[in-house]
Motif scaffolding. Structure first.
Motif, mmCIF file in Angstrom:
data_model
loop_
_atom_site.group_PDB
_atom_site.id
_atom_site.type_symbol
_atom_site.label_atom_id
_atom_site.label_comp_id
_atom_site.label_asym_id
_atom_site.label_seq_id
_atom_site.Cartn_x
_atom_site.Cartn_y
_atom_site.Cartn_z
ATOM 1 N N THR A 15 0.843 -1.195 0.000
ATOM 2 C CA THR A 15 0.000 0.000 0.000
ATOM 3 C C THR A 15 0.881 1.250 0.000
ATOM 4 O O THR A 15 2.103 1.170 0.238
ATOM 5 N N ALA A 16 0.279 2.395 -0.239
ATOM 6 C CA ALA A 16 1.034 3.650 -0.221
ATOM 7 C C ALA A 16 1.700 3.857 1.140
ATOM 8 O O ALA A 16 2.846 4.316 1.224
ATOM 9 N N GLU A 17 1.001 3.509 2.210
ATOM 10 C CA GLU A 17 1.570 3.659 3.548
ATOM 11 C C GLU A 17 2.749 2.705 3.740
ATOM 12 O O GLU A 17 3.770 3.067 4.346
ATOM 13 N N GLU A 18 2.608 1.496 3.225
ATOM 14 C CA GLU A 18 3.704 0.528 3.350
ATOM 15 C C GLU A 18 4.890 0.928 2.488
ATOM 16 O O GLU A 18 6.054 0.748 2.896
ATOM 17 N N LEU A 19 4.641 1.471 1.310
ATOM 18 C CA LEU A 19 5.745 1.974 0.477
ATOM 19 C C LEU A 19 6.486 3.096 1.188
ATOM 20 O O LEU A 19 7.723 3.177 1.134
ATOM 21 N N THR A 20 5.735 3.964 1.851
ATOM 22 C CA THR A 20 6.356 5.044 2.620
ATOM 23 C C THR A 20 7.250 4.464 3.709
ATOM 24 O O THR A 20 8.370 4.938 3.936
ATOM 25 N N ARG A 21 6.756 3.420 4.377
ATOM 26 C CA ARG A 21 7.567 2.785 5.417
ATOM 27 C C ARG A 21 8.832 2.176 4.833
ATOM 28 O O ARG A 21 9.920 2.285 5.426
ATOM 29 N N LEU A 22 8.724 1.539 3.655
ATOM 30 C CA LEU A 22 9.901 0.964 3.009
ATOM 31 C C LEU A 22 10.915 2.053 2.664
ATOM 32 O O LEU A 22 12.125 1.870 2.857
ATOM 33 N N CYS A 23 10.433 3.183 2.177
ATOM 34 C CA CYS A 23 11.338 4.301 1.886
ATOM 35 C C CYS A 23 11.988 4.819 3.166
ATOM 36 O O CYS A 23 13.189 5.135 3.185
ATOM 37 N N ASP A 24 11.220 4.900 4.245
ATOM 38 C CA ASP A 24 11.776 5.367 5.520
ATOM 39 C C ASP A 24 12.861 4.419 6.031
ATOM 40 O O ASP A 24 13.892 4.860 6.544
ATOM 41 N N ILE A 25 12.628 3.102 5.899
ATOM 42 C CA ILE A 25 13.649 2.133 6.302
ATOM 43 C C ILE A 25 14.920 2.338 5.478
ATOM 44 O O ILE A 25 16.041 2.332 6.003
ATOM 45 N N SER A 26 14.744 2.529 4.170
ATOM 46 C CA SER A 26 15.896 2.701 3.277
ATOM 47 C C SER A 26 16.684 3.955 3.634
ATOM 48 O O SER A 26 17.925 3.943 3.623
ATOM 49 N N GLU A 27 15.977 5.021 3.957
ATOM 50 C CA GLU A 27 16.654 6.293 4.217
ATOM 51 C C GLU A 27 17.098 6.435 5.668
ATOM 52 O O GLU A 27 18.256 6.742 5.949
ATOM 53 N N ASN A 28 16.184 6.218 6.600
ATOM 54 C CA ASN A 28 16.466 6.528 8.003
ATOM 55 C C ASN A 28 17.297 5.459 8.698
ATOM 56 O O ASN A 28 18.036 5.765 9.644
ATOM 57 N N ILE A 29 17.174 4.203 8.252
ATOM 58 C CA ILE A 29 17.947 3.134 8.881
ATOM 59 C C ILE A 29 19.182 2.789 8.050
ATOM 60 O O ILE A 29 20.300 2.772 8.560
ATOM 61 N N MET A 30 18.984 2.530 6.747
ATOM 62 C CA MET A 30 20.125 2.166 5.908
ATOM 63 C C MET A 30 20.969 3.381 5.531
ATOM 64 O O MET A 30 22.140 3.257 5.194
ATOM 65 N N GLY A 31 20.387 4.562 5.531
ATOM 66 C CA GLY A 31 21.149 5.768 5.212
ATOM 67 C C GLY A 31 21.245 6.087 3.740
ATOM 68 O O GLY A 31 22.111 6.863 3.317
ATOM 69 N N ALA A 32 20.348 5.512 2.929
ATOM 70 C CA ALA A 32 20.347 5.791 1.488
ATOM 71 C C ALA A 32 19.543 7.062 1.218
ATOM 72 O O ALA A 32 18.378 7.161 1.616
ATOM 73 N N ASP A 33 20.144 8.024 0.581
ATOM 74 C CA ASP A 33 19.446 9.246 0.172
ATOM 75 C C ASP A 33 18.770 8.970 -1.166
ATOM 76 O O ASP A 33 19.398 9.067 -2.221
ATOM 77 N N LEU A 34 17.493 8.599 -1.138
ATOM 78 C CA LEU A 34 16.816 8.172 -2.358
ATOM 79 C C LEU A 34 16.722 9.293 -3.387
ATOM 80 O O LEU A 34 16.704 9.026 -4.592
ATOM 81 N N LYS A 35 16.657 10.531 -2.960
ATOM 82 C CA LYS A 35 16.566 11.642 -3.917
ATOM 83 C C LYS A 35 17.905 11.939 -4.572
ATOM 84 O O LYS A 35 17.945 12.559 -5.638
ATOM 85 N N ALA A 36 18.979 11.493 -3.954
ATOM 86 C CA ALA A 36 20.310 11.716 -4.538
ATOM 87 C C ALA A 36 20.778 10.509 -5.331
ATOM 88 O O ALA A 36 21.600 10.647 -6.244
ATOM 89 N N ALA A 37 20.277 9.331 -5.005
ATOM 90 C CA ALA A 37 20.694 8.111 -5.690
ATOM 91 C C ALA A 37 19.896 7.904 -6.968
ATOM 92 O O ALA A 37 18.815 8.466 -7.152
ATOM 93 N N SER A 38 20.436 7.106 -7.868
ATOM 94 C CA SER A 38 19.675 6.629 -9.010
ATOM 95 C C SER A 38 18.839 5.460 -8.514
ATOM 96 O O SER A 38 19.381 4.430 -8.107
ATOM 97 N N TRP A 39 17.517 5.610 -8.555
ATOM 98 C CA TRP A 39 16.627 4.702 -7.839
ATOM 99 C C TRP A 39 15.550 4.170 -8.777
ATOM 100 O O TRP A 39 14.784 4.937 -9.351
ATOM 101 N N SER A 40 15.500 2.842 -8.912
ATOM 102 C CA SER A 40 14.578 2.181 -9.824
ATOM 103 C C SER A 40 13.543 1.381 -9.046
ATOM 104 O O SER A 40 13.865 0.757 -8.031
ATOM 105 N N VAL A 41 12.292 1.404 -9.533
ATOM 106 C CA VAL A 41 11.194 0.679 -8.882
ATOM 107 C C VAL A 41 10.389 -0.049 -9.953
ATOM 108 O O VAL A 41 10.108 0.503 -11.023
#
Length: 465
Positions: free
Chosen positions: A129-155
């Motif tokens: 869901t949109a909420e779950e996708l948001t959580r996945l993005c938060d895990i990627s950024e806030n825990i893993m430290g990936a800056d999704l807006k700076a990285a080349s990011w494919s979905v």
């Protein structure tokens, strides 16, 4: 200079110059070695030890989401259909636990960590869901430290799940590339591939993706479906071109054990090979005439479009292919120089569900060690390097190979080189070895010629489940 390293004899029985391979479609070589060559380690190494020997300033992040709304008849990916929210929620909670442990392992080296590439695959990440996708993005950024807006990011997405609210999350978080699996714009062909979708749904989802304005839109199409002809294939090609996507991928249909089409595909191998080769060449020529350039057997990119790994001006894409891939989620693979590791893998529905349940029940401490893995050595790294360059339109530079491995490609892979040159599937020019147009058509047979005896034996011994 180091002494040359002697490689094992070629694992794939290289045909003689007078004999063609049995089929141009042995298998799709998207990563080497295949996951079927991985084995469970009784006491796998600590991730902190593995990553202490790696560069941390040019990492890739991959999150595997093993869920789909339906299972296509040709699909042999690790995915479950129709998972309820309690399952997807438990999966994300486990992925978050895994991410925290993985981040600790990376930080143990004491060096700055930077992710330059990111991808959400599966499965269908937008099954969340949109909420779950948001959580996945938060895990990627806030825990893993990936800056999704700076990285080349494919979905990856699908017509049924490319809804406005999910697309809005991807756009707001900075997705660079969105790939949608259409396969065919004709309803009857979709049904023949056991993909029950309607063209109206496909067109509506594409309209939403175009409106969102992602830098790269990719449309996947498949050829080789029962009843498909050049005329019907052109309908899908032209329908895709009408959306002016930056990329179009053309995939040959494969029918694998335990998939929905495994007992339903009626063609003889020769008839099916003829159909797929004919449709491949038709599709290739049609896209080239429409202003696209071919970068591999499958990939056609609109002229002037940068590849996703190059959209930030980065030059580290080759490194990420060799190592530096950090995988999260059941089914995700991680690549270090010495070890490729992942989780258990299956195709059959009961086994997939069991493995996902086991993943959710995994104690956090177990995530600190590699589990299913393949140990790399210098010979395997050479094969991986060859496959990642020779099968691309840019080809393999002989001087780059020698600089990297201290030996010559023609000494390490003489039988394969001789065969490909005699078949006119390979050309030499300017110090670069590249596939000819006919060679590109046979890329799925050429790739396995470079598999090692060890990998081929492990894949043969793997029990499909």
């Amino acid at each position: 200079m180091n002494a040359p390293v002697l490689l094992p004899s070629p694992s794939f029985p290289v045909p003689s110059a007078d004999t063609d391979p049995e089929t141009p479609y042995e298998q799709y070589v998207y990563a080497y070695p295949h996951q079927k060559a991985y084995r469970l380690l009784e006491d796998g190494p600590l991730l902190s030890d593995l990553w202490s020997r790696e560069r941390l300033d040019a990492l890739s992040l991959y999150a595997h989401i093993p869920f789909c709304e339906m299972r296509c008849g040709f699909c042999n990916l690790f995915t479950r259909t129709g998972a309820p929210e309690e399952v997807t929620g438990a999966f994300l909670a486990t992925l978050e636990r895994q991410a925290r442990v993985t981040r600790e392992a990376l930080e143990a080296k004491g060096e700055p960590i930077r992710f330059t590439l990111a991808a959400f695959g599966g499965g269908t990440p937008t099954y969340l869901t949109a909420e779950e996708l948001t959580r996945l993005c938060d895990i990627s950024e806030n825990i893993m430290g990936a800056d999704l807006k700076a990285a080349s990011w494919s979905v990856e997405t699908s017509p049924a799940t490319a809804t406005a609210d999910r697309i809005a999350v991807l756009a707001e978080r900075g997705a660079t590339r969105v790939s949608i699996g259409v396969q065919s714009f004709l309803d009857e062909e979709a049904r023949a591939a056991v993909r029950p979708q309607k063209r109206a749904e496909v067109e509506a989802s594409l309209a939403r993706l175009k409106e969102a304005g992602f830098p790269i839109l990719n449309i996947d199409l498949i050829y080789g479906i029962d009843g498909q002809t050049e005329r019907t294939f052109r309908v899908s090609l032209d329908a895709a071109l009408a959306w002016e996507p930056e990329e179009i991928y053309l995939y040959p249909l494969y029918v694998r054990p335990l998939t929905g089409l495994s007992t339903r595909h009626a063609k003889t191998l020769q008839d099916w090979n003829d159909q797929r080769l004919r449709l491949y060449r038709y599709g290739r020529d049609h896209l080239l005439s429409a202003g696209y350039e071919q970068t591999s057997m499958r990939v056609f990119r609109r002229t002037g479009t940068a590849a996703v790994e190059d959209t930030d001006g980065s030059s580290i894409s080759e490194y990420n292919q060799q190592a530096g891939m950090v995988g999260l989620g059941v089914g995700a693979r991680s690549f270090t120089i010495d070890l490729h590791y992942t989780t258990d893998y299956a195709v059959a529905v009961p086994e997939v569900r069991r493995i996902i349940d086991d993943y959710v029940a995994t104690p956090t401490e177990r995530f600190r060690r590699a589990q299913w893995a393949f140990r790399m050595d210098d010979a395997e790294r050479r094969r991986m390097y060859v496959l990642q360059h020779l099968l691309e339109s840019t080809g393999l530079r002989a001087d780059a190979y020698r600089q990297r491995f201290t030996t010559r490609f023609e000494d390490d892979f003489g039988p394969q080189l001789d065969f490909l040159l005699k078949r006119n599937w390979l050309r030499e020019g300017g110090g670069t070895l590249g596939l000819t147009p006919d060679g590109m058509a046979w890329a799925d047979a050429i790739g396995p010629m470079f598999f090692s005896d060890r990998v081929r034996a492990d894949m043969t011994a793997y029990q499909d489940r």
